[in-house]
Design a protein around this motif. Structure first.
Motif, PDB file in Angstrom:
ATOM      1  N   LYS A  17       0.734  -1.164  -0.123  1.00  0.00           N
ATOM      2  CA  LYS A  17      -0.170   0.472   0.008  1.00  0.00           C
ATOM      3  C   LYS A  17       1.118   1.158  -0.404  1.00  0.00           C
ATOM      4  CE  LYS A  17      -3.372  -2.764   2.490  1.00  0.00           C
ATOM      5  NZ  LYS A  17      -3.921  -2.450   3.856  1.00  0.00           N
ATOM      6  N   VAL A  18       0.599   1.946  -1.145  1.00  0.00           N
ATOM      7  CA  VAL A  18       2.191   3.002  -1.422  1.00  0.00           C
ATOM      8  C   VAL A  18       0.736   4.645  -0.887  1.00  0.00           C
ATOM      9  CG1 VAL A  18       2.892   4.270  -2.862  1.00  0.00           C
ATOM     10  CG2 VAL A  18       2.840   1.331  -2.922  1.00  0.00           C
ATOM     11  N   PHE A  19       1.301   5.077  -0.127  1.00  0.00           N
ATOM     12  CA  PHE A  19       1.202   6.707   0.487  1.00  0.00           C
ATOM     13  C   PHE A  19       2.083   7.802  -0.348  1.00  0.00           C
ATOM     14  CE2 PHE A  19       0.120   3.718   3.204  1.00  0.00           C
ATOM     15  CZ  PHE A  19      -1.083   3.440   3.495  1.00  0.00           C
ATOM     16  N   GLY A  20       1.410   8.067  -1.347  1.00  0.00           N
ATOM     17  CA  GLY A  20       2.426   9.945  -1.506  1.00  0.00           C
ATOM     18  C   GLY A  20       1.294  10.815  -2.118  1.00  0.00           C
ATOM     19  N   ASP A  21       2.570  12.172  -1.750  1.00  0.00           N
ATOM     20  CA  ASP A  21       1.486  12.893  -1.615  1.00  0.00           C
ATOM     21  C   ASP A  21       2.506  14.219  -1.863  1.00  0.00           C
ATOM     22  OD1 ASP A  21       3.651  13.386   0.445  1.00  0.00           O
ATOM     23  OD2 ASP A  21       2.121  13.913   1.896  1.00  0.00           O
ATOM     24  N   VAL A  25       7.006   9.774  -1.151  1.00  0.00           N
ATOM     25  CA  VAL A  25       6.264   8.182  -1.380  1.00  0.00           C
ATOM     26  C   VAL A  25       6.358   7.332   0.003  1.00  0.00           C
ATOM     27  CG1 VAL A  25       5.314   7.798  -3.682  1.00  0.00           C
ATOM     28  CG2 VAL A  25       6.832   6.797  -2.643  1.00  0.00           C
ATOM     29  N   PHE A  26       5.725   6.727   0.663  1.00  0.00           N
ATOM     30  CA  PHE A  26       5.960   5.782   1.581  1.00  0.00           C
ATOM     31  C   PHE A  26       5.513   4.609   1.438  1.00  0.00           C
ATOM     32  CE2 PHE A  26       4.700   3.406   5.909  1.00  0.00           C
ATOM     33  CZ  PHE A  26       6.431   3.799   5.725  1.00  0.00           C
ATOM     34  N   PHE A  27       6.023   3.417   1.120  1.00  0.00           N
ATOM     35  CA  PHE A  27       5.444   1.874   1.980  1.00  0.00           C
ATOM     36  C   PHE A  27       6.162   1.285   2.414  1.00  0.00           C
ATOM     37  CE2 PHE A  27       7.814   1.873  -1.846  1.00  0.00           C
ATOM     38  CZ  PHE A  27       8.783   0.449  -1.930  1.00  0.00           C
ATOM     39  N   GLU A  28       5.336   0.298   3.619  1.00  0.00           N
ATOM     40  CA  GLU A  28       6.638  -0.879   4.204  1.00  0.00           C
ATOM     41  C   GLU A  28       6.523  -1.743   3.005  1.00  0.00           C
ATOM     42  OE1 GLU A  28       3.675  -3.501   6.425  1.00  0.00           O
ATOM     43  OE2 GLU A  28       4.596  -2.286   8.124  1.00  0.00           O
ATOM     44  N   SER A  29       7.802  -1.845   2.677  1.00  0.00           N
ATOM     45  CA  SER A  29       8.449  -2.775   2.095  1.00  0.00           C
ATOM     46  C   SER A  29       8.924  -4.577   2.753  1.00  0.00           C
ATOM     47  CB  SER A  29       9.797  -2.846   1.314  1.00  0.00           C
ATOM     48  OG  SER A  29      10.438  -2.763   2.607  1.00  0.00           O
ATOM     49  N   PHE A  30       8.473  -4.773   3.474  1.00  0.00           N
ATOM     50  CA  PHE A  30       8.420  -6.054   4.063  1.00  0.00           C
ATOM     51  C   PHE A  30       8.109  -5.953   5.739  1.00  0.00           C
ATOM     52  CE2 PHE A  30      10.454  -9.574   7.088  1.00  0.00           C
ATOM     53  CZ  PHE A  30       9.891 -10.237   6.246  1.00  0.00           C
TER      54      PHE A  30
END
Length: 182
Positions: A17-21, A25-30
């Motif tokens: 789930k990618v959070f961008g603005d 962006v930020f996402f949990e990769s693991f």
């Protein structure tokens, strides 16, 4: 992170789930819990690898006959077509393959369990892959399955030219000649 089944049940794609603005962006990769729930087993990752390749490079199809490695693979720059081939003779999906497009844009990952051969074809000008492994690299046990074996019949994307292979990968064996898992 969502676990997405593939045509081979043991091979799982993970979509974050990618959070961008405006900042990026930020996402949990693991996430160990999400991973274990999806694969149904605990694995310890003991090694992280970083691979950089140019367009048209095909690496694989690699595996270790002893100290078999599971691999959690993702692309952090560029795009590849990533392939896993089931080489467990006792498996109902023996000899079958699954492929996924992995890129820095889609941020997908693929879980390639122990007992599978793994390889990828670089589609962008360059690509960088990061992958976690469940066992250490053991060159004495490394084997290579032919990337173009007519039995597995992998449908690699057309890049308009022959792929660039290492000398080792040019010597890959067919699934009928290779040392495989029981």
């Amino acid at each position: 992170m969502n676990a997405v089944p593939t045509n081979i049940p043991d091979v799982i794609a993970f979509e974050p789930k990618v959070f961008g603005d405006a900042r990026g962006v930020f996402f949990e990769s693991f996430n160990q819990k999400v991973f274990e729930d999806a694969v149904g087993k605990h694995y310890d990752f003991v090694q992280d690898n970083h691979s950089q390749s140019s367009k048209g490079v095909l690496r694989g199809l690699h595996y270790q006959i002893e100290q078999a490695q599971g691999k959690l693979v993702r692309v952090v720059a560029g795009e590849v077509f990533d392939v896993a081939v089931d080489i467990r003779r006792s498996s109902p999906t023996f000899g079958q393959w699954v492929g996924q497009y992995l890129s820095d844009e889609n941020k997908k990952q693929i879980w390639v369990p122990p007992g599978f051969a793994h390889g990828f074809l670089v589609l962008s000008d360059t690509a960088e892959l990061l992958y976690k492994t469940t066992d250490f690299y053991a060159p004495a046990h490394e084997r290579c399955l032919s990337w173009n074996d007519s039995t597995t019949n992998i449908q690699w994307p057309d890049i308009g030219t022959a792929p660039l292979l290492s000398a080792k990968d040019q010597q890959g064996l067919s699934i009928h000649q290779a040392e495989l898992f029981a």
